[in-house]
Design a protein around this motif. Structure first.
Motif, short mmCIF file in Angstrom:
data_model
loop_
_atom_site.label_atom_id
_atom_site.label_comp_id
_atom_site.label_asym_id
_atom_site.label_seq_id
_atom_site.Cartn_x
_atom_site.Cartn_y
_atom_site.Cartn_z
N LEU A 30 12.64 -24.21 42.06
CA LEU A 30 11.39 -24.84 42.35
C LEU A 30 11.05 -25.17 43.65
O LEU A 30 12.02 -25.31 44.58
N GLY A 31 9.82 -24.64 43.94
CA GLY A 31 9.43 -24.76 45.43
C GLY A 31 8.05 -25.30 45.55
O GLY A 31 7.67 -25.60 44.41
N ASP A 32 7.43 -25.41 46.76
CA ASP A 32 6.15 -25.88 46.92
C ASP A 32 5.31 -25.25 47.86
O ASP A 32 4.26 -25.52 48.26
N GLY A 33 5.84 -23.69 48.03
CA GLY A 33 4.83 -22.96 48.91
C GLY A 33 5.51 -21.64 49.21
O GLY A 33 6.58 -21.46 48.58
N PRO A 34 4.88 -20.99 50.21
CA PRO A 34 5.28 -19.51 50.48
C PRO A 34 6.88 -19.36 50.92
O PRO A 34 7.44 -18.51 50.72
N MET A 35 7.25 -20.22 51.94
CA MET A 35 8.52 -20.33 52.40
C MET A 35 9.49 -20.42 51.27
O MET A 35 10.67 -19.83 51.37
N ASP A 36 9.24 -21.42 50.59
CA ASP A 36 10.42 -21.56 49.61
C ASP A 36 10.65 -20.58 48.39
O ASP A 36 11.39 -20.07 48.12
N GLU A 37 9.18 -19.78 48.40
CA GLU A 37 9.22 -18.54 47.51
C GLU A 37 9.93 -17.21 48.18
O GLU A 37 10.79 -16.52 47.55
N VAL A 38 9.91 -17.35 49.59
CA VAL A 38 10.74 -16.20 50.37
C VAL A 38 12.20 -16.53 50.31
O VAL A 38 13.07 -15.67 49.76
N LEU A 39 12.72 -18.05 50.17
CA LEU A 39 13.96 -18.41 50.05
C LEU A 39 14.60 -18.03 48.52
O LEU A 39 15.63 -17.56 48.55
N ALA A 40 13.54 -17.95 47.58
CA ALA A 40 13.89 -17.65 46.25
C ALA A 40 14.09 -16.42 45.79
O ALA A 40 14.66 -15.84 44.89
N ALA A 41 13.38 -15.58 46.73
CA ALA A 41 13.14 -13.90 46.61
C ALA A 41 14.89 -13.40 46.38
O ALA A 41 15.02 -12.47 45.55
N GLY A 42 15.56 -14.00 47.12
CA GLY A 42 16.97 -13.38 47.04
C GLY A 42 17.76 -13.40 45.70
O GLY A 42 18.94 -12.73 45.37
N ALA A 43 17.09 -14.34 44.81
CA ALA A 43 17.79 -14.69 43.53
C ALA A 43 17.64 -13.48 42.64
O ALA A 43 17.97 -13.28 41.35
N CYS A 44 16.53 -12.48 43.15
CA CYS A 44 16.48 -11.42 42.15
C CYS A 44 17.46 -10.68 41.60
O CYS A 44 17.41 -9.68 40.63
#
Length: 134
Positions: A84-98
């Motif tokens: 769960l995030g609230d913007g592009p920076m959180d999405e970048v951090l989450a990308a490593g979970a792929c």
């Protein structure tokens, strides 16, 4: 027990429902390998060593080190993880979970994330006769 504090007090793992947890971090947290191991141990306590789905609130996270990401991604007890995030920076951090061994998705809505996790829990296939699955 409804929650367990981990990562030297910077993380809290809470039980939302049977088999469903929420991980929250203190504001400004940089997550390292020891933090990841501490959180995973807390999650295992909350799940009594059984499989679980988890909602990870990343809105206050600053950084996730690669060795911490590898530990989270390799957790075999996780049925699914919603980040769960609230913007592009959180999405970048989450990308490593792929690269996780379990299904993982990024969300900006708590309700959509929880609905997705509940579907994963309902859809999971439990091998018969395997005592590690409940």
């Amino acid at each position: 027990m409804n929650s367990v504090v981990a990562a030297s007090g910077r993380a809290t793992v809470s039980l939302i429902a049977p088999g469903l947890q929420r991980l929250s971090w203190s504001p400004g947290t940089h997550i390292d390998h020891d933090d990841a191991l501490s959180v995973l141990a807390a999650s295992r306590i909350m799940s009594s060593g059984g499989p679980y789905a988890i909602l990870v609130d990343m809105t206050t996270t600053v950084d996730v080190r690669s060795d911490a990401r590898a530990a989270f991604n390799g957790e075999s007890l996780v049925v699914a993880a919603a980040l769960l995030g609230d913007g592009p920076m959180d999405e970048v951090l989450a990308a490593g979970a792929c690269r996780a061994v379990h299904p993982t998705r990024y969300f900006t809505s708590v309700s959509l994330a929880l609905a997705w996790l509940e579907e994963r829990l309902a859809d999971r296939q439990i091998p018969s006769g395997d005592p590690s699955f409940r």
